[in-house]
Design a protein around this motif. Sequence first.
Motif, mmCIF file in Angstrom:
data_model
loop_
_atom_site.group_PDB
_atom_site.id
_atom_site.type_symbol
_atom_site.label_atom_id
_atom_site.label_comp_id
_atom_site.label_asym_id
_atom_site.label_seq_id
_atom_site.Cartn_x
_atom_site.Cartn_y
_atom_site.Cartn_z
ATOM 1 N N GLU A 283 0.820 -1.211 0.000
ATOM 2 C CA GLU A 283 0.000 0.000 0.000
ATOM 3 C C GLU A 283 0.853 1.261 0.000
ATOM 4 O OE1 GLU A 283 -4.300 -0.528 2.132
ATOM 5 O OE2 GLU A 283 -2.532 -0.603 3.419
ATOM 6 N N SER A 284 2.019 1.192 0.620
ATOM 7 C CA SER A 284 2.862 2.388 0.719
ATOM 8 C C SER A 284 3.234 2.920 -0.657
ATOM 9 C CB SER A 284 4.118 2.087 1.536
ATOM 10 O OG SER A 284 4.920 1.119 0.882
ATOM 11 N N GLU A 285 3.240 2.023 -1.646
ATOM 12 C CA GLU A 285 3.533 2.459 -3.012
ATOM 13 C C GLU A 285 2.403 3.313 -3.577
ATOM 14 O OE1 GLU A 285 4.201 -1.106 -5.181
ATOM 15 O OE2 GLU A 285 5.815 -1.813 -3.869
ATOM 16 N N SER A 286 1.198 3.138 -3.058
ATOM 17 C CA SER A 286 0.035 3.878 -3.549
ATOM 18 C C SER A 286 -0.275 5.110 -2.719
ATOM 19 C CB SER A 286 -1.200 2.959 -3.551
ATOM 20 O OG SER A 286 -0.984 1.831 -4.357
ATOM 21 N N ARG A 288 1.152 7.875 -2.061
ATOM 22 C CA ARG A 288 1.396 9.209 -2.598
ATOM 23 C C ARG A 288 0.301 9.661 -3.562
ATOM 24 N NH1 ARG A 288 3.574 9.906 -7.679
ATOM 25 N NH2 ARG A 288 4.247 11.961 -6.961
ATOM 26 N N PHE A 289 -0.572 8.728 -3.947
ATOM 27 C CA PHE A 289 -1.640 9.114 -4.874
ATOM 28 C C PHE A 289 -2.944 9.463 -4.146
ATOM 29 C CE2 PHE A 289 1.134 6.276 -7.390
ATOM 30 C CZ PHE A 289 1.568 7.210 -8.316
ATOM 31 N N ARG A 290 -2.875 9.543 -2.801
ATOM 32 C CA ARG A 290 -4.055 10.012 -2.078
ATOM 33 C C ARG A 290 -4.224 11.516 -2.301
ATOM 34 N NH1 ARG A 290 -4.465 7.564 3.898
ATOM 35 N NH2 ARG A 290 -2.642 8.866 4.297
ATOM 36 N N PRO A 315 -1.852 14.295 -6.504
ATOM 37 C CA PRO A 315 -1.382 13.288 -5.560
ATOM 38 C C PRO A 315 -1.333 13.803 -4.135
ATOM 39 C CG PRO A 315 0.489 14.309 -6.617
ATOM 40 C CD PRO A 315 -0.739 14.924 -7.233
ATOM 41 N N GLY A 316 -0.641 13.008 -3.246
ATOM 42 C CA GLY A 316 -0.667 13.293 -1.828
ATOM 43 C C GLY A 316 0.549 14.016 -1.295
ATOM 44 N N ASP A 317 1.166 14.887 -2.113
ATOM 45 C CA ASP A 317 2.400 15.555 -1.683
ATOM 46 C C ASP A 317 2.164 16.744 -0.766
ATOM 47 O OD1 ASP A 317 2.837 14.015 -4.111
ATOM 48 O OD2 ASP A 317 4.868 14.828 -4.112
ATOM 49 N N GLY A 318 0.926 17.246 -0.719
ATOM 50 C CA GLY A 318 0.652 18.434 0.083
ATOM 51 C C GLY A 318 0.074 18.109 1.442
ATOM 52 N N MET A 319 -0.470 19.152 2.074
ATOM 53 C CA MET A 319 -1.087 18.988 3.383
ATOM 54 C C MET A 319 -2.362 18.152 3.265
ATOM 55 S SD MET A 319 -0.755 22.966 4.606
ATOM 56 C CE MET A 319 -1.738 22.681 6.084
ATOM 57 N N SER A 320 -2.754 17.545 4.378
ATOM 58 C CA SER A 320 -3.977 16.749 4.392
ATOM 59 C C SER A 320 -5.189 17.645 4.097
ATOM 60 C CB SER A 320 -4.151 16.085 5.751
ATOM 61 O OG SER A 320 -5.436 15.504 5.857
ATOM 62 N N PRO A 321 -6.165 17.140 3.347
ATOM 63 C CA PRO A 321 -7.372 17.914 3.065
ATOM 64 C C PRO A 321 -8.125 18.367 4.314
ATOM 65 C CG PRO A 321 -7.229 16.052 1.578
ATOM 66 C CD PRO A 321 -6.148 15.867 2.594
ATOM 67 N N LYS A 322 -7.898 17.685 5.444
ATOM 68 C CA LYS A 322 -8.629 18.064 6.666
ATOM 69 C C LYS A 322 -8.262 19.467 7.144
ATOM 70 C CE LYS A 322 -5.338 15.913 9.908
ATOM 71 N NZ LYS A 322 -5.158 14.848 10.908
ATOM 72 N N HIS A 323 -7.162 20.068 6.625
ATOM 73 C CA HIS A 323 -6.731 21.401 7.055
ATOM 74 C C HIS A 323 -7.326 22.521 6.203
ATOM 75 C CE1 HIS A 323 -3.957 19.626 9.866
ATOM 76 N NE2 HIS A 323 -3.302 18.979 8.907
ATOM 77 N N ILE A 324 -8.173 22.179 5.228
ATOM 78 C CA ILE A 324 -8.646 23.181 4.272
ATOM 79 C C ILE A 324 -9.332 24.357 4.965
ATOM 80 C CG2 ILE A 324 -10.786 21.900 3.865
ATOM 81 C CD1 ILE A 324 -8.852 23.992 1.265
ATOM 82 N N ASN A 325 -10.139 24.113 5.978
ATOM 83 C CA ASN A 325 -10.874 25.210 6.630
ATOM 84 C C ASN A 325 -9.951 26.140 7.421
ATOM 85 O OD1 ASN A 325 -13.316 24.348 5.605
ATOM 86 N ND2 ASN A 325 -13.774 23.053 7.385
#
Length: 348
Positions: A283-286, A288-290, A315-325
């Motif tokens: 799974e770790s290979e995938s 970064r595509f979150r 992909p998943g290189d940035g901050m988590s979407p939970k921080h958007i607000n």
Amino acid sequence: MCQFNIGNREIADDTRTYIVAEMSANHHQDFGRAENIIRAAADAGADAIKLQTSRPDRITIDSDKEPFRIKQGPWQGKTLYELYEETYTPWEWQPKLQQTAHDLGLDLFSSPFDPTAVDFLEEMGVPAYKVASFEIVDLPLIRQIAETGKPTIMSTGMATLGEIDEAVRAFREAGGTELALLACTSSYPAPPDEMHLRRIPHLAETFDVVPGLSDHTLGTEVPVAGVSLGARIIEKHLTLSREDKGPDSDFSLEPDEFADMVRAVRKTEKALGEVRYQTTEKESESERFRRSLFVVQDIDEGEPFSEENVRSIRPGDGMSPKHINNIIGRKASQPIAAGTPLRMGLVR
């Protein structure tokens, strides 16, 4: 679940499923064929071969009166004596078959059907016993088996919960300790909708035993489902060819089918794994595509972040979407080009 050992093989919740090839009457009274079934079982990946140790006149009497006639099913028209005369495994074969099995790395044990069969199998030194579904109500026989101190597998076809309880109590009161109970439907072949595999975990929980499945359905799907529900022992009939008709042919697997079942069981065991909620190696290979937060439009220094210039994308290189607000409305600490993964260092 209690511990259970046959020979040097431990059978427990975290061990491989113990797979038993039932020879039954598929030898067709041919010793060479019986040996070939054992070889086929070994080649297919079975752990054990099971025989039946009986004599027709110890199971029934030679009578054609109405109670002794089989009126339906695959053996319709025969008397009980005629059926058992056709299906029994000659006793003089059994030590020789045991040696063949041992030479191939298989355990060999049997279902005794009367006290003399238990005595004979004790002389052979079998590592375990099997109580057939039809014998689960024979409490004296079960007590005799328990007194040997050998691990014992009981099939529960046709038995009520009360009858199973009586059999288990008889076994334990006679000194038996290692016991497995197999869910079983004693029809030949058994329809899948009558298998009720949810009995498997219930047997384990109710009686504190190793659970398993004795399967008479056609095909290999039901044993695989049984393993997924906790069966640690699978018993399935094996024949060299269903075309060579015999009493058990129609509900037996051929060698290539048995091998397919073993492979499917082994794959199912791997898939069951353990209770865990963390990223696996593959799974770790995938990972970064979150999704993550990216700048999707060019932003000047001091310009506020907005829903137009910051989005949750792959992909998943940035901050988590939970921080958007927490980001929207704050300002950029420097010029940011579109396509840049958002990090806290870019926010002021």
